[in-house]
Design a protein around this motif. Structure first.
Motif, PDB file in Angstrom:
ATOM      1  N   VAL A 110       0.848  -1.187   0.000  1.00  0.00           N
ATOM      2  CA  VAL A 110       0.000   0.000   0.000  1.00  0.00           C
ATOM      3  C   VAL A 110       0.884   1.237   0.000  1.00  0.00           C
ATOM      4  CG1 VAL A 110      -1.798   1.294   1.204  1.00  0.00           C
ATOM      5  CG2 VAL A 110      -1.804  -1.207   1.285  1.00  0.00           C
ATOM      6  N   ALA A 111       0.664   2.119  -0.977  1.00  0.00           N
ATOM      7  CA  ALA A 111       1.383   3.394  -1.025  1.00  0.00           C
ATOM      8  C   ALA A 111       0.640   4.333  -1.979  1.00  0.00           C
ATOM      9  CB  ALA A 111       2.821   3.189  -1.483  1.00  0.00           C
ATOM     10  N   PHE A 112       0.593   5.580  -1.625  1.00  0.00           N
ATOM     11  CA  PHE A 112      -0.051   6.546  -2.518  1.00  0.00           C
ATOM     12  C   PHE A 112       0.645   7.906  -2.393  1.00  0.00           C
ATOM     13  CE2 PHE A 112      -2.098   7.346   1.491  1.00  0.00           C
ATOM     14  CZ  PHE A 112      -2.419   8.700   1.494  1.00  0.00           C
ATOM     15  N   ASN A 139      -1.004   5.066  -6.535  1.00  0.00           N
ATOM     16  CA  ASN A 139      -2.054   4.541  -5.641  1.00  0.00           C
ATOM     17  C   ASN A 139      -1.969   3.009  -5.625  1.00  0.00           C
ATOM     18  OD1 ASN A 139      -4.200   4.483  -3.885  1.00  0.00           O
ATOM     19  ND2 ASN A 139      -5.771   4.851  -5.453  1.00  0.00           N
ATOM     20  N   ILE A 140      -0.860   2.521  -5.133  1.00  0.00           N
ATOM     21  CA  ILE A 140      -0.633   1.070  -5.076  1.00  0.00           C
ATOM     22  C   ILE A 140      -1.536   0.463  -3.997  1.00  0.00           C
ATOM     23  CG2 ILE A 140       1.067  -0.732  -4.639  1.00  0.00           C
ATOM     24  CD1 ILE A 140       3.207   1.354  -5.515  1.00  0.00           C
ATOM     25  N   GLY A 141      -2.329  -0.488  -4.389  1.00  0.00           N
ATOM     26  CA  GLY A 141      -3.297  -1.095  -3.470  1.00  0.00           C
ATOM     27  C   GLY A 141      -4.661  -0.441  -3.528  1.00  0.00           C
ATOM     28  N   ASN A 142      -4.766   0.696  -4.260  1.00  0.00           N
ATOM     29  CA  ASN A 142      -6.041   1.404  -4.432  1.00  0.00           C
ATOM     30  C   ASN A 142      -6.731   1.712  -3.103  1.00  0.00           C
ATOM     31  OD1 ASN A 142      -6.014   1.439  -7.345  1.00  0.00           O
ATOM     32  ND2 ASN A 142      -6.499  -0.754  -7.266  1.00  0.00           N
ATOM     33  N   ALA A 143      -5.968   2.097  -2.112  1.00  0.00           N
ATOM     34  CA  ALA A 143      -6.537   2.405  -0.803  1.00  0.00           C
ATOM     35  C   ALA A 143      -6.993   3.851  -0.700  1.00  0.00           C
ATOM     36  CB  ALA A 143      -5.528   2.102   0.298  1.00  0.00           C
ATOM     37  N   TYR A 144      -6.480   4.705  -1.589  1.00  0.00           N
ATOM     38  CA  TYR A 144      -6.887   6.100  -1.570  1.00  0.00           C
ATOM     39  C   TYR A 144      -7.978   6.343  -2.609  1.00  0.00           C
ATOM     40  CZ  TYR A 144      -6.927  11.155  -2.000  1.00  0.00           C
ATOM     41  OH  TYR A 144      -7.347  12.457  -2.052  1.00  0.00           O
ATOM     42  N   ASN A 145      -9.018   7.105  -2.187  1.00  0.00           N
ATOM     43  CA  ASN A 145     -10.136   7.420  -3.073  1.00  0.00           C
ATOM     44  C   ASN A 145     -10.102   8.917  -3.380  1.00  0.00           C
ATOM     45  OD1 ASN A 145     -12.627   7.930  -4.304  1.00  0.00           O
ATOM     46  ND2 ASN A 145     -13.701   6.426  -3.043  1.00  0.00           N
ATOM     47  N   ALA A 146      -9.765   9.261  -4.621  1.00  0.00           N
ATOM     48  CA  ALA A 146      -9.646  10.664  -5.000  1.00  0.00           C
ATOM     49  C   ALA A 146     -10.997  11.371  -5.007  1.00  0.00           C
ATOM     50  CB  ALA A 146      -8.995  10.774  -6.385  1.00  0.00           C
ATOM     51  N   GLY A 149     -11.477  11.805  -1.073  1.00  0.00           N
ATOM     52  CA  GLY A 149     -10.352  12.308  -0.303  1.00  0.00           C
ATOM     53  C   GLY A 149      -9.987  11.420   0.877  1.00  0.00           C
ATOM     54  N   PHE A 150     -10.610  10.233   0.954  1.00  0.00           N
ATOM     55  CA  PHE A 150     -10.387   9.323   2.093  1.00  0.00           C
ATOM     56  C   PHE A 150      -9.410   8.206   1.713  1.00  0.00           C
ATOM     57  CE2 PHE A 150     -13.934  11.543   3.681  1.00  0.00           C
ATOM     58  CZ  PHE A 150     -14.100  11.247   5.023  1.00  0.00           C
ATOM     59  N   PHE A 151      -8.525   7.906   2.665  1.00  0.00           N
ATOM     60  CA  PHE A 151      -7.690   6.708   2.583  1.00  0.00           C
ATOM     61  C   PHE A 151      -8.318   5.654   3.494  1.00  0.00           C
ATOM     62  CE2 PHE A 151      -4.571   3.975   4.589  1.00  0.00           C
ATOM     63  CZ  PHE A 151      -3.881   3.446   3.505  1.00  0.00           C
ATOM     64  N   LYS A 152      -8.480   4.440   2.981  1.00  0.00           N
ATOM     65  CA  LYS A 152      -9.088   3.347   3.755  1.00  0.00           C
ATOM     66  C   LYS A 152      -8.086   2.200   3.873  1.00  0.00           C
ATOM     67  CE  LYS A 152     -13.307   0.570   4.058  1.00  0.00           C
ATOM     68  NZ  LYS A 152     -14.631   0.288   3.419  1.00  0.00           N
ATOM     69  N   ALA A 153      -7.733   1.854   5.103  1.00  0.00           N
ATOM     70  CA  ALA A 153      -6.734   0.800   5.333  1.00  0.00           C
ATOM     71  C   ALA A 153      -7.269  -0.554   4.875  1.00  0.00           C
ATOM     72  CB  ALA A 153      -6.368   0.737   6.806  1.00  0.00           C
ATOM     73  N   PRO A 154      -6.563  -1.223   3.971  1.00  0.00           N
ATOM     74  CA  PRO A 154      -7.027  -2.544   3.517  1.00  0.00           C
ATOM     75  C   PRO A 154      -6.740  -3.664   4.507  1.00  0.00           C
ATOM     76  CG  PRO A 154      -5.015  -1.950   2.371  1.00  0.00           C
ATOM     77  CD  PRO A 154      -5.394  -0.769   3.211  1.00  0.00           C
ATOM     78  N   VAL A 155      -5.717  -3.509   5.331  1.00  0.00           N
ATOM     79  CA  VAL A 155      -5.348  -4.529   6.314  1.00  0.00           C
ATOM     80  C   VAL A 155      -4.945  -3.847   7.611  1.00  0.00           C
ATOM     81  CG1 VAL A 155      -4.578  -6.228   4.595  1.00  0.00           C
ATOM     82  CG2 VAL A 155      -2.942  -4.586   5.551  1.00  0.00           C
ATOM     83  N   ALA A 236       1.816   5.284   3.238  1.00  0.00           N
ATOM     84  CA  ALA A 236       2.228   3.933   2.882  1.00  0.00           C
ATOM     85  C   ALA A 236       2.062   3.012   4.078  1.00  0.00           C
ATOM     86  CB  ALA A 236       3.676   3.919   2.407  1.00  0.00           C
ATOM     87  N   LEU A 237       1.864   1.737   3.794  1.00  0.00           N
ATOM     88  CA  LEU A 237       1.854   0.695   4.817  1.00  0.00           C
ATOM     89  C   LEU A 237       3.288   0.349   5.162  1.00  0.00           C
ATOM     90  CD1 LEU A 237       0.498  -1.578   6.524  1.00  0.00           C
ATOM     91  CD2 LEU A 237       0.572  -3.002   4.447  1.00  0.00           C
ATOM     92  N   LEU A 238       3.662   0.529   6.424  1.00  0.00           N
ATOM     93  CA  LEU A 238       5.011   0.150   6.842  1.00  0.00           C
ATOM     94  C   LEU A 238       5.130  -1.353   7.021  1.00  0.00           C
ATOM     95  CD1 LEU A 238       5.806   3.000   9.421  1.00  0.00           C
ATOM     96  CD2 LEU A 238       6.398   2.859   6.981  1.00  0.00           C
TER      97      LEU A 238
END
Length: 241
Positions: A110-112, A139-146, A149-155, A236-238
């Motif tokens: 996850v990274a955007f 927007n790797i993992g498509n966790a950010y919604n343009a 404006g919200f980022f949603k954690a996939p895991v 990004a997901l660390l």
């Protein structure tokens, strides 16, 4: 003499009658003993077969009960075996699911990186307003919604977020950071001139799957961005947890 002879005859007659009476009494007693013995024999002959029949029936019942108990024990053992087998299958399935989930988490990337707008000034508004960083460069993992404006954690995991905002006006510039509906950061600057001014901040958060992060512009505040991408938002997901 005649009188004496008569008395003698009379005595002899009485003795004979007594002896006959005693003889008759013994005969009746023997007859009674024979009747009692016969009755006892008949009673024995009548009772003994009934007792044996009942004992045989009881024995058969005991045998049937033993067989029934053995059948129940066998059924219980088979059922216990089936339950144990089912439990093992469920445990194995859970282990496989956990393994797949862990593998999925390990492979989750996850990274955007985004910028705010090409339109120039954003704000001021009369209420706090969600900032929609509409220019998406990664927007790797498509966790950010343009669109929102919200980022949603996939895991579930530990995430890193950073923002840089620009001001090009006289007045307030600032930004809120929200986790779900909770405000967790507020940065603000007062500008006395119309020169470009920037500030940057970052945060590391532990998020559950489904948690959301977004930035908001406080009421009466103003930001600036253009084609130079001077106001940005990234994360990004660390590592997953």
């Amino acid at each position: 003499m005649r009188v004496a002879f008569g008395l003698l005859v009379l005595l002899l007659g009485l003795c004979g009658s007594g002896a006959q009476g005693e003889s008759g009494g013994l005969g009746e007693e023997g007859e009674s003993s024979e009747l009692q013995e016969e009755w006892t024999q008949q009673s024995t002959n009548t009772t003994s077969p009934d007792i044996w029949v009942e004992m045989k029936e009881l024995r058969d019942m005991v045998v049937e009960l033993k067989v029934y108990v053995q059948i129940l024990q066998k059924d219980n053992s088979e059922m216990a075996g089936r339950l144990t087998s089912s439990e093992r299958e469920l445990l194995d399935s859970k282990k496989r699911i956990d393994k797949l989930e862990n593998l999925n988490k390990a492979n989750t990337k996850v990274a955007f990186y985004t910028a705010l707008t090409d339109a120039g000034y954003v704000g001021p508004f009369t209420t706090d307003t969600t900032l929609k960083f509409s220019k998406v460069f990664a927007n790797i993992g498509n966790a950010y919604n343009a669109a929102t404006g919200f980022f949603k954690a996939p895991v579930k995991g530990v995430y890193y977020f950073q923002f840089t905002v620009c001001g090009h006006h006289t007045g307030l510039m600032g930004v809120y950071v929200y986790k779900n509906n909770q405000k967790i950061m507020f940065n603000v600057e007062w500008k006395e001139d119309q020169l470009y001014k920037y500030f940057t901040n970052s945060v590391i958060l532990e998020l559950m799957a489904g948690d959301e992060i977004h930035l908001a512009l406080p009421a009466t505040h103003v930001l600036y961005d253009d084609s130079s991408n001077q106001s940005t938002f990234s994360g990004a997901l660390l590592f997953p947890l």
